[in-house]
Design an enzyme around this catalytic site. Sequence first.
Site, short mmCIF file in Angstrom:
data_model
loop_
_atom_site.label_atom_id
_atom_site.label_comp_id
_atom_site.label_asym_id
_atom_site.label_seq_id
_atom_site.Cartn_x
_atom_site.Cartn_y
_atom_site.Cartn_z
N LYS A 232 2.63 -2.79 6.08
CA LYS A 232 2.66 -2.76 4.55
C LYS A 232 4.20 -2.46 4.53
O LYS A 232 4.78 -2.84 3.51
CB LYS A 232 1.89 -1.90 3.88
CG LYS A 232 0.41 -2.27 4.03
CD LYS A 232 -0.18 -3.51 3.11
CE LYS A 232 -1.34 -3.83 2.96
NZ LYS A 232 -1.59 -4.95 2.20
N TYR B 62 -1.75 -0.22 10.28
CA TYR B 62 -1.62 -0.88 8.72
C TYR B 62 -0.71 -0.36 8.05
O TYR B 62 0.10 -1.27 7.29
CB TYR B 62 -2.96 -0.33 8.27
CG TYR B 62 -3.04 -0.38 6.52
CD1 TYR B 62 -3.70 -1.70 6.36
CD2 TYR B 62 -2.80 0.36 5.68
CE1 TYR B 62 -3.73 -2.01 5.00
CE2 TYR B 62 -3.13 0.11 4.45
CZ TYR B 62 -3.70 -1.08 3.92
OH TYR B 62 -3.99 -1.24 2.67
N SER C 83 0.85 -1.24 0.13
CA SER C 83 -0.08 -0.08 -0.24
C SER C 83 0.96 1.25 -0.18
O SER C 83 2.09 1.21 0.46
CB SER C 83 -0.85 -0.16 1.24
OG SER C 83 -1.47 1.33 1.53
N1 LIG Z 1 -8.55 -0.37 -1.27
C1 LIG Z 1 -7.67 0.52 -1.13
O1 LIG Z 1 -7.76 1.69 -1.36
C2 LIG Z 1 -6.32 -0.06 -1.05
C3 LIG Z 1 -5.12 0.63 -1.12
C4 LIG Z 1 -3.79 0.19 -0.93
C5 LIG Z 1 -3.77 -1.25 -0.92
N2 LIG Z 1 -4.67 -1.93 -0.74
C6 LIG Z 1 -4.21 -3.40 -0.76
O2 LIG Z 1 -5.16 -4.11 -1.65
C7 LIG Z 1 -5.18 -5.34 -1.14
C8 LIG Z 1 -6.84 -5.91 -1.27
O3 LIG Z 1 -7.71 -4.87 -0.65
P1 LIG Z 1 -9.09 -4.66 -1.12
O4 LIG Z 1 -9.17 -3.02 -1.09
O5 LIG Z 1 -9.43 -5.21 -2.08
O6 LIG Z 1 -10.09 -5.07 0.49
P2 LIG Z 1 -11.32 -5.51 0.52
O7 LIG Z 1 -12.17 -5.43 -0.55
O8 LIG Z 1 -11.65 -5.32 2.00
O9 LIG Z 1 -10.87 -7.11 0.50
C9 LIG Z 1 -10.08 -7.77 1.56
C10 LIG Z 1 -9.66 -9.33 1.04
O10 LIG Z 1 -9.10 -9.95 2.08
C11 LIG Z 1 -9.80 -10.82 2.93
N3 LIG Z 1 -9.06 -11.07 4.06
C12 LIG Z 1 -9.20 -10.10 5.13
N4 LIG Z 1 -8.71 -10.73 6.33
C13 LIG Z 1 -8.36 -12.06 5.74
C14 LIG Z 1 -7.78 -13.25 6.72
N5 LIG Z 1 -7.77 -12.96 8.01
N6 LIG Z 1 -7.98 -14.08 6.10
C15 LIG Z 1 -8.09 -14.60 4.67
N7 LIG Z 1 -8.59 -13.45 4.08
C16 LIG Z 1 -8.71 -12.37 4.70
C17 LIG Z 1 -11.18 -10.54 2.79
O11 LIG Z 1 -11.96 -11.75 2.73
P3 LIG Z 1 -12.77 -12.46 4.01
O12 LIG Z 1 -13.29 -11.28 4.94
O13 LIG Z 1 -13.89 -13.39 3.48
O14 LIG Z 1 -11.68 -13.15 4.86
C18 LIG Z 1 -11.46 -10.03 1.43
O15 LIG Z 1 -11.50 -10.93 0.40
C19 LIG Z 1 -4.98 -5.34 0.26
O16 LIG Z 1 -4.05 -5.87 0.57
C20 LIG Z 1 -4.92 -3.93 0.51
O17 LIG Z 1 -4.16 -3.75 1.81
C21 LIG Z 1 -6.08 -1.53 -0.85
#
Ligand SMILES: NC(=O)c1ccc[n+]([C@@H]2O[C@H](COP(=O)([O-])OP(=O)(O)OC[C@H]3O[C@@H](n4cnc5c(N)ncnc54)[C@H](OP(=O)(O)O)[C@@H]3O)[C@@H](O)[C@H]2O)c1
Length: 268
Positions: A170, A166, A153
């Site tokens: 990262k 967080y 991130s």
């Molecule tokens: N959204 C942003 O703006 C953003 C920005 C920078 C980086 N990121 C990164 O992008 C990646 C994807 O994020 P997203 O935005 O797509 O988030 P999201 O829509 O909230 O999805 C998160 C996913 O992680 C799974 N998860 C969470 N805790 C878990 C655990 N303990 N075991 C297994 N699965 C788990 C959740 O599924 P379950 O709840 O079903 O387990 C879900 O499928 C992450 O690494 C995040 O840090 C996101």
Amino acid sequence: MTHASRRPPTYGDRYVDQVAVVTGASAGLGAQLCLDLARAGAIVIGLARNEERLDELRAKLQDASPPSQTVVCDVADTDALRAALAAVVTAHGRIDILVNNAAQDPGIRLAEITEADFRRTLDVNFFAPVAATLSVLPSMLARGAGIIVNVSSDGGRLPGPGPGAYPSSKAALSAFSESTSFRLRPRGVRIYVVYPAFMPTALGVGALQRGLRKPPRLMVRSVKSVSRTILAGIGGSSLEISASKLIDAAMVFRFLMPRLFARGRKYW
Ligand SMILES: NC(=O)c1ccc[n+]([C@@H]2O[C@H](COP(=O)([O-])OP(=O)(O)OC[C@H]3O[C@@H](n4cnc5c(N)ncnc54)[C@H](OP(=O)(O)O)[C@@H]3O)[C@@H](O)[C@H]2O)c1
């Protein structure tokens, strides 16, 4: 945007019959990556905790790539994670691509956050990717081939105001990816670290609801576009796959004018 850029992307035969494991597959970027990999011909195994959402995903994955599967797994339980990866190897013979995408943001204010909240965040966002990487590495090194994608991130490289759990997780993931890449790339294993910018997923929207300032438009990306950027970047020579050039420019600005940058960073 040109008309050509709206066409479905083509990756040639890069992903055909590749065995790909994606964590955090039940929603957001992980679900999109699973679908895009399956449509590009990969055998995809998606891991997450929510069984209902995984069932929906599995049906879509199998339309595109019948051997694909989903597995209920809390990645913080690294014994369960290793067992899930071992089962993939038993079923498909190998893992070609590992995408460490699952993450959580505790969303707790500095005044209330505990050490246990930090540990849980690091368990999911850092120790799970480390455990998964160490688990797949021996066979990737033996084959002299493999791809590991760690979704980090911008918070890890440009931390904003907050308790820091967080961003710390990262930053650790980015450092792990960079350090290991020096040793692994010459041996055929490519590690990538992804900076997705801001995506309006549950995680992203949750941060906005807790007071994160809405990022400028040039820092907002859809999961579809980030997934495309990742799948196009895999195979390339850059360690970092970055979805927003504006954030790359902010890195340079911080280096050149750290005090001015820190003053502005308080506000976004
Ligand atoms: N959204 C942003 O703006 C953003 C920005 C920078 C980086 N990121 C990164 O992008 C990646 C994807 O994020 P997203 O935005 O797509 O988030 P999201 O829509 O909230 O999805 C998160 C996913 O992680 C799974 N998860 C969470 N805790 C878990 C655990 N303990 N075991 C297994 N699965 C788990 C959740 O599924 P379950 O709840 O079903 O387990 C879900 O499928 C992450 O690494 C995040 O840090 C996101």
